[in-house]
Structures are given as structure tokens and as C-alpha cells.
Write a protein that holds these residues in place. Structure first.
Motif, PDB file in Angstrom:
ATOM      1  N   THR A 198      10.035  16.940   4.126  1.00  0.00           N
ATOM      2  CA  THR A 198       9.686  16.073   5.249  1.00  0.00           C
ATOM      3  C   THR A 198       9.945  14.625   4.883  1.00  0.00           C
ATOM      4  OG1 THR A 198       7.394  15.844   4.533  1.00  0.00           O
ATOM      5  CG2 THR A 198       7.906  17.664   6.040  1.00  0.00           C
ATOM      6  N   PRO A 199      10.272  13.785   5.870  1.00  0.00           N
ATOM      7  CA  PRO A 199      10.475  12.368   5.581  1.00  0.00           C
ATOM      8  C   PRO A 199       9.156  11.699   5.225  1.00  0.00           C
ATOM      9  CG  PRO A 199      10.538  12.752   7.940  1.00  0.00           C
ATOM     10  CD  PRO A 199      10.493  14.100   7.296  1.00  0.00           C
ATOM     11  N   ARG A 200       9.239  10.601   4.523  1.00  0.00           N
ATOM     12  CA  ARG A 200       8.033   9.873   4.175  1.00  0.00           C
ATOM     13  C   ARG A 200       7.400   9.243   5.411  1.00  0.00           C
ATOM     14  NH1 ARG A 200       9.053   6.684  -1.556  1.00  0.00           N
ATOM     15  NH2 ARG A 200       8.884   8.511  -2.891  1.00  0.00           N
ATOM     16  N   THR A 201       6.073   9.295   5.478  1.00  0.00           N
ATOM     17  CA  THR A 201       5.323   8.667   6.559  1.00  0.00           C
ATOM     18  C   THR A 201       4.422   7.603   5.957  1.00  0.00           C
ATOM     19  OG1 THR A 201       5.317  10.713   7.839  1.00  0.00           O
ATOM     20  CG2 THR A 201       3.710   9.026   8.448  1.00  0.00           C
ATOM     21  N   PRO A 202       4.600   6.337   6.313  1.00  0.00           N
ATOM     22  CA  PRO A 202       3.757   5.296   5.727  1.00  0.00           C
ATOM     23  C   PRO A 202       2.278   5.516   6.054  1.00  0.00           C
ATOM     24  CG  PRO A 202       5.656   4.341   6.847  1.00  0.00           C
ATOM     25  CD  PRO A 202       5.625   5.797   7.209  1.00  0.00           C
ATOM     26  N   ARG A 203       1.425   5.243   5.085  1.00  0.00           N
ATOM     27  CA  ARG A 203      -0.011   5.328   5.322  1.00  0.00           C
ATOM     28  C   ARG A 203      -0.449   4.256   6.310  1.00  0.00           C
ATOM     29  NH1 ARG A 203      -3.529   4.672   0.040  1.00  0.00           N
ATOM     30  NH2 ARG A 203      -2.417   2.683   0.072  1.00  0.00           N
ATOM     31  N   THR A 204       0.173   3.096   6.225  1.00  0.00           N
ATOM     32  CA  THR A 204      -0.103   2.007   7.159  1.00  0.00           C
ATOM     33  C   THR A 204       0.993   1.948   8.208  1.00  0.00           C
ATOM     34  OG1 THR A 204      -1.247   0.691   5.479  1.00  0.00           O
ATOM     35  CG2 THR A 204      -0.396  -0.486   7.401  1.00  0.00           C
ATOM     36  N   ARG A 205       0.618   2.108   9.475  1.00  0.00           N
ATOM     37  CA  ARG A 205       1.591   1.931  10.566  1.00  0.00           C
ATOM     38  C   ARG A 205       1.787   0.440  10.788  1.00  0.00           C
ATOM     39  NH1 ARG A 205       4.203   4.298  14.362  1.00  0.00           N
ATOM     40  NH2 ARG A 205       3.260   6.329  13.929  1.00  0.00           N
TER      41      ARG A 205
ATOM     42  N   ALA B  42       9.600  -1.216   3.065  1.00  0.00           N
ATOM     43  CA  ALA B  42       9.840  -0.319   1.930  1.00  0.00           C
ATOM     44  C   ALA B  42       8.549  -0.082   1.154  1.00  0.00           C
ATOM     45  CB  ALA B  42      10.915  -0.903   1.024  1.00  0.00           C
ATOM     46  N   HIS B  43       7.748  -1.113   1.030  1.00  0.00           N
ATOM     47  CA  HIS B  43       6.473  -0.982   0.328  1.00  0.00           C
ATOM     48  C   HIS B  43       5.537  -0.040   1.091  1.00  0.00           C
ATOM     49  CE1 HIS B  43       3.412  -2.202  -2.540  1.00  0.00           C
ATOM     50  NE2 HIS B  43       2.568  -2.351  -1.538  1.00  0.00           N
ATOM     51  N   ALA B  44       5.537  -0.153   2.413  1.00  0.00           N
ATOM     52  CA  ALA B  44       4.691   0.728   3.227  1.00  0.00           C
ATOM     53  C   ALA B  44       5.088   2.182   3.033  1.00  0.00           C
ATOM     54  CB  ALA B  44       4.794   0.342   4.704  1.00  0.00           C
ATOM     55  N   VAL B  45       6.379   2.448   3.058  1.00  0.00           N
ATOM     56  CA  VAL B  45       6.856   3.823   2.891  1.00  0.00           C
ATOM     57  C   VAL B  45       6.520   4.343   1.497  1.00  0.00           C
ATOM     58  CG1 VAL B  45       8.913   5.279   2.815  1.00  0.00           C
ATOM     59  CG2 VAL B  45       8.697   3.538   4.589  1.00  0.00           C
ATOM     60  N   ALA B  46       6.619   3.466   0.513  1.00  0.00           N
ATOM     61  CA  ALA B  46       6.388   3.882  -0.870  1.00  0.00           C
ATOM     62  C   ALA B  46       4.922   4.179  -1.156  1.00  0.00           C
ATOM     63  CB  ALA B  46       6.879   2.810  -1.831  1.00  0.00           C
ATOM     64  N   THR B  47       4.012   3.727  -0.286  1.00  0.00           N
ATOM     65  CA  THR B  47       2.585   3.958  -0.535  1.00  0.00           C
ATOM     66  C   THR B  47       2.155   5.368  -0.190  1.00  0.00           C
ATOM     67  OG1 THR B  47       1.941   3.174   1.675  1.00  0.00           O
ATOM     68  CG2 THR B  47       2.001   1.550  -0.113  1.00  0.00           C
ATOM     69  N   GLU B  48       2.997   6.120   0.490  1.00  0.00           N
ATOM     70  CA  GLU B  48       2.631   7.488   0.885  1.00  0.00           C
ATOM     71  C   GLU B  48       3.535   8.478   0.165  1.00  0.00           C
ATOM     72  OE1 GLU B  48       0.214  10.061   3.457  1.00  0.00           O
ATOM     73  OE2 GLU B  48       0.075   8.130   2.452  1.00  0.00           O
ATOM     74  N   ALA B  49       2.944   9.420  -0.512  1.00  0.00           N
ATOM     75  CA  ALA B  49       3.733  10.404  -1.238  1.00  0.00           C
ATOM     76  C   ALA B  49       4.561  11.243  -0.283  1.00  0.00           C
ATOM     77  CB  ALA B  49       2.810  11.298  -2.067  1.00  0.00           C
ATOM     78  N   GLU B  50       5.741  11.604  -0.710  1.00  0.00           N
ATOM     79  CA  GLU B  50       6.648  12.393   0.118  1.00  0.00           C
ATOM     80  C   GLU B  50       6.334  13.880  -0.037  1.00  0.00           C
ATOM     81  OE1 GLU B  50      11.437  12.791   0.994  1.00  0.00           O
ATOM     82  OE2 GLU B  50      10.694  11.678  -0.724  1.00  0.00           O
ATOM     83  N   SER B  51       6.162  14.536   1.103  1.00  0.00           N
ATOM     84  CA  SER B  51       5.966  15.986   1.084  1.00  0.00           C
ATOM     85  C   SER B  51       7.321  16.666   1.039  1.00  0.00           C
ATOM     86  CB  SER B  51       5.207  16.434   2.337  1.00  0.00           C
ATOM     87  OG  SER B  51       3.938  15.817   2.388  1.00  0.00           O
ATOM     88  N   PRO B  52       7.444  17.759   0.319  1.00  0.00           N
ATOM     89  CA  PRO B  52       8.743  18.440   0.225  1.00  0.00           C
ATOM     90  C   PRO B  52       9.287  18.825   1.600  1.00  0.00           C
ATOM     91  CG  PRO B  52       7.191  19.310  -1.380  1.00  0.00           C
ATOM     92  CD  PRO B  52       6.408  18.394  -0.480  1.00  0.00           C
TER      93      PRO B  52
ATOM     94  N   VAL C 268       1.293  -8.861   4.654  1.00  0.00           N
ATOM     95  CA  VAL C 268       1.500  -7.479   5.077  1.00  0.00           C
ATOM     96  C   VAL C 268       1.322  -6.529   3.893  1.00  0.00           C
ATOM     97  CG1 VAL C 268       3.089  -5.837   6.134  1.00  0.00           C
ATOM     98  CG2 VAL C 268       3.052  -8.202   6.936  1.00  0.00           C
ATOM     99  N   ILE C 269       1.868  -6.895   2.745  1.00  0.00           N
ATOM    100  CA  ILE C 269       1.725  -6.043   1.559  1.00  0.00           C
ATOM    101  C   ILE C 269       0.253  -5.916   1.172  1.00  0.00           C
ATOM    102  CG2 ILE C 269       2.179  -5.963  -0.927  1.00  0.00           C
ATOM    103  CD1 ILE C 269       5.018  -6.938  -0.307  1.00  0.00           C
ATOM    104  N   GLU C 270      -0.505  -7.006   1.307  1.00  0.00           N
ATOM    105  CA  GLU C 270      -1.942  -6.931   1.029  1.00  0.00           C
ATOM    106  C   GLU C 270      -2.624  -5.940   1.967  1.00  0.00           C
ATOM    107  OE1 GLU C 270      -6.008  -9.513   1.515  1.00  0.00           O
ATOM    108  OE2 GLU C 270      -4.128 -10.616   1.340  1.00  0.00           O
ATOM    109  N   ALA C 271      -2.263  -5.992   3.244  1.00  0.00           N
ATOM    110  CA  ALA C 271      -2.849  -5.060   4.211  1.00  0.00           C
ATOM    111  C   ALA C 271      -2.487  -3.617   3.863  1.00  0.00           C
ATOM    112  CB  ALA C 271      -2.373  -5.407   5.613  1.00  0.00           C
ATOM    113  N   ILE C 272      -1.247  -3.401   3.478  1.00  0.00           N
ATOM    114  CA  ILE C 272      -0.802  -2.055   3.093  1.00  0.00           C
ATOM    115  C   ILE C 272      -1.573  -1.574   1.869  1.00  0.00           C
ATOM    116  CG2 ILE C 272       1.156  -0.725   2.201  1.00  0.00           C
ATOM    117  CD1 ILE C 272       2.959  -2.691   3.857  1.00  0.00           C
ATOM    118  N   ASP C 273      -1.684  -2.438   0.854  1.00  0.00           N
ATOM    119  CA  ASP C 273      -2.361  -2.057  -0.383  1.00  0.00           C
ATOM    120  C   ASP C 273      -3.846  -1.781  -0.163  1.00  0.00           C
ATOM    121  OD1 ASP C 273      -0.018  -2.187  -1.819  1.00  0.00           O
ATOM    122  OD2 ASP C 273      -0.395  -4.187  -2.647  1.00  0.00           O
ATOM    123  N   SER C 274      -4.421  -2.386   0.875  1.00  0.00           N
ATOM    124  CA  SER C 274      -5.830  -2.149   1.173  1.00  0.00           C
ATOM    125  C   SER C 274      -6.041  -0.781   1.824  1.00  0.00           C
ATOM    126  CB  SER C 274      -6.367  -3.236   2.106  1.00  0.00           C
ATOM    127  OG  SER C 274      -5.856  -3.062   3.428  1.00  0.00           O
TER     128      SER C 274
END
Length: 303
Positions: A126-133, A114-124, A86-92
Motif C-alpha cells: 500500500t502507498p504511504r499515508t501521512p499521519r498528519t493530513r 516528504a517529512h509528513a509521508v516519512a512519519t508514517e510507516a509503509e504497509s506492504p 509545519v514540520i513541528e506540527a507533523i512531529d507533534s
């Protein structure tokens, strides 16, 4: 229309060369799903034949995406290696990861979420939205009938239509799709019943609310946790489309683990009755059985 998965989705299967991966890749292909390859670093460069379809095996998800344009990964990797997959898929940077594997340790699920959430920068503000669903783990996947089918949901039990379905239970997903096959579904999402999952009831409810061709929603929950109570509060504030619900586990004894790892009841917390009460207070019609729930949905549609 559909949510998360449509006729343009290109799917790569992590674990395609294993027994479960092989079996369900074949089923997805028969359903008309665009499967573009598999991932197994030990078999990179090989090809696997599926009734006339010869699919390449890539060493990494990133290689598969670069070569085929894949934007969805379906993961059948065994539990011990699922977190890394899963982490590989997220990192891709893949857009959707459907984690079918059951028996993944909760700590591992928490780590890759947690890794998925951390891959997307947080907008001021707003909650973090993972790049990978992430959908799952321990789930049947997602199906948009007539368009695509990512996972293990049978493709021949229903057709395209106007109902959106979100469910913790795989078996009840299939039953509800069959019960309402005369109306059909825009998308059915099996989110899984583990304590830590990616896409939640609330995520799917909002997506169905935003989809112009989803006219009504079925939500299936089960005992344990408070996901259904939180979904009820969200429905009350944000969902205007008709919602009917079913909660599995009315006859479950207290303190017992019932099937899914998340289905643990302590005292009155997480009981089927508590969830039913919360949903009804939010305007959701709740059936006592799956068949009654299907009938209630038909009544809501007619009304």
C-alpha cells in the motif's frame, strides 16, 4: 456529516499572535469554531483576549496538544518560517495541519510533505499515508458549515447541506459557496494552487464519496499542471456521486503565470480546454462560468 473537520475538532493556531493570525482567529471564534490556543515560542505563557475569549499561548504544538487536546493546527506563520512550523506540527502528531501561508518556496513545501509521508510507516503493498493530513499551502482552509471553520473562508456565506466542494481557488470557493447557499455544504476544502500541495482533488473526492451525507460534489480547478486530468481519471473509476466542475483560465494567454504558482501553461499541456475535455469524458458536467456551474449542480441534484 463532514470530512476532515467537524464540531469536535479542537484548533490551535500557529502564528496566532501575528496580525493575520489575530484577525482570523477572531473570525474563526465568531463562526463557532473551537479554538483552544495559539503557538509562539517567544510568547509562551501569555494569554490573548478575543471578545471575551482568553486564549493561552503555548511554546510548541506538542505543549498545546498535551494541555488542550488540540487535533488541528491552522498555520499563519510567515513564509520563511513556515517549513519549520509545519514540520513541528507533523512531529507533534497532530491529525490535520491547515497551511494558509502563501509564498512558501516550493522546495520547502516539498520538504515538509516528504517529512509528513516519512512519519508514517509503509504497509506492504500500500502507498504511504501521512499521519498528519496537510491542507495547502497557499489555501483558504477548510469549512464544515455549522460545525467548524479552520482558515479564512467566510463563515456567513452559506450553511450546512449536502454538497461537497473541493477547489484550487480561494475566491472561487467563496463564490461557489454563495451561489449554492440554498442547498448548503457538508464541507468545503480549499486545497491551494501551488505546484506542491498536501491534500489533492483526489483525496477530497474520495472522502466525499465515503461520506454518507454528501450527495453531490463540486470540483473547481484551474489552468496549469495535470491535477484535474488525474482527478478526472479517478472520478471515472471510483466516484459514483454526481460531480460538476469548473476550470478557471479559458482566456489565459499561453506561457503566462496566472495568479497561483501552479497556474503555468505550456502549449496544450494544462489548458482549460484540455481539463474540461478530460472531465467531461469522465462524466463530469463542466460549466463555463461559476454561476452556470452552480445551475448545473442544481440540475444534477434534481435529476
Amino acid at each position: 456529516m463532514a470530512i476532515f473537520l467537524n464540531e469536535n475538532s479542537k484548533i490551535v493556531v500557529q502564528g496566532m499572535t501575528g496580525s493575520e493570525g489575530m484577525k482570523h482567529t477572531q473570525r474563526m471564534l465568531r463562526a463557532g469554531t473551537t479554538v483552544v490556543g495559539g503557538v509562539n515560542p517567544r510568547k509562551a505563557g501569555q494569554k490573548v483576549d478575543f471578545e471575551g475569549n482568553s486564549l493561552p499561548v503555548f511554546g510548541t504544538v506538542a505543549d498545546a496538544m498535551a494541555e488542550t487536546g488540540a487535533d488541528v493546527s491552522v498555520i499563519f506563520v510567515p513564509p520563511a518560517f513556515a517549513k519549520s512550523a509545519v514540520i513541528e506540527a507533523i512531529d507533534s502528531g497532530i491529525g490535520l495541519a491547515v497551511v494558509i501561508t502563501e509564498g512558501i518556496p516550493v522546495h520547502d513545501s516539498a520538504a515538509f510533505w516528504a517529512h509528513a509521508v516519512a512519519t508514517e510507516a509503509e504497509s506492504p503493498g500500500t502507498p504511504r499515508t501521512p499521519r498528519t493530513r496537510i491542507i495547502g499551502p497557499n489555501c483558504p482552509g477548510i469549512a464544515s458549515p455549522g460545525k467548524s471553520n479552520a482558515g479564512i473562508i467566510p463563515a456567513d456565506i452559506t450553511g450546512p447541506g449536502s454538497i461537497g466542494l473541493v477547489s484550487k481557488s480561494g475566491t472561487l470557493t467563496y463564490q461557489m459557496m454563495y451561489e449554492l447557499r440554498d442547498i448548503g455544504f457538508s464541507t468545503a476544502v480549499g486545497i491551494g494552487g501551488d505546484p506542491v500541495i498536501g491534500t489533492t482533488h483526489i483525496d477530497a473526492l474520495q472522502a466525499f464519496q465515503d461520506d454518507p451525507e454528501t450527495e453531490s460534489i463540486v470540483m473547481i480547478g484551474e489552468i496549469g499542471g495535470d491535477a484535474e486530468e488525474r482527478a478526472a481519471a479517478y472520478i471515472k473509476e471510483h466516484i459514483t456521486k454526481p460531480v460538476v466542475g469548473y476550470v478557471a483560465g479559458f482566456t489565459a494567454p499561453e506561457g503566462k503565470t496566472m495568479g497561483h504558482a501552479g497556474a503555468i501553461v505550456s502549449g496544450s499541456s494544462g489548458t482549460a480546454q484540455a481539463k474540461k475535455d478530460a472531465l467531461e469524458a469522465a462524466g463530469v458536467t463542466v460549466g463555463k462560468t461559476p454561476s452556470e456551474t452552480a445551475r448545473l449542480l442544481r440540475d444534477r441534484v434534481k435529476a
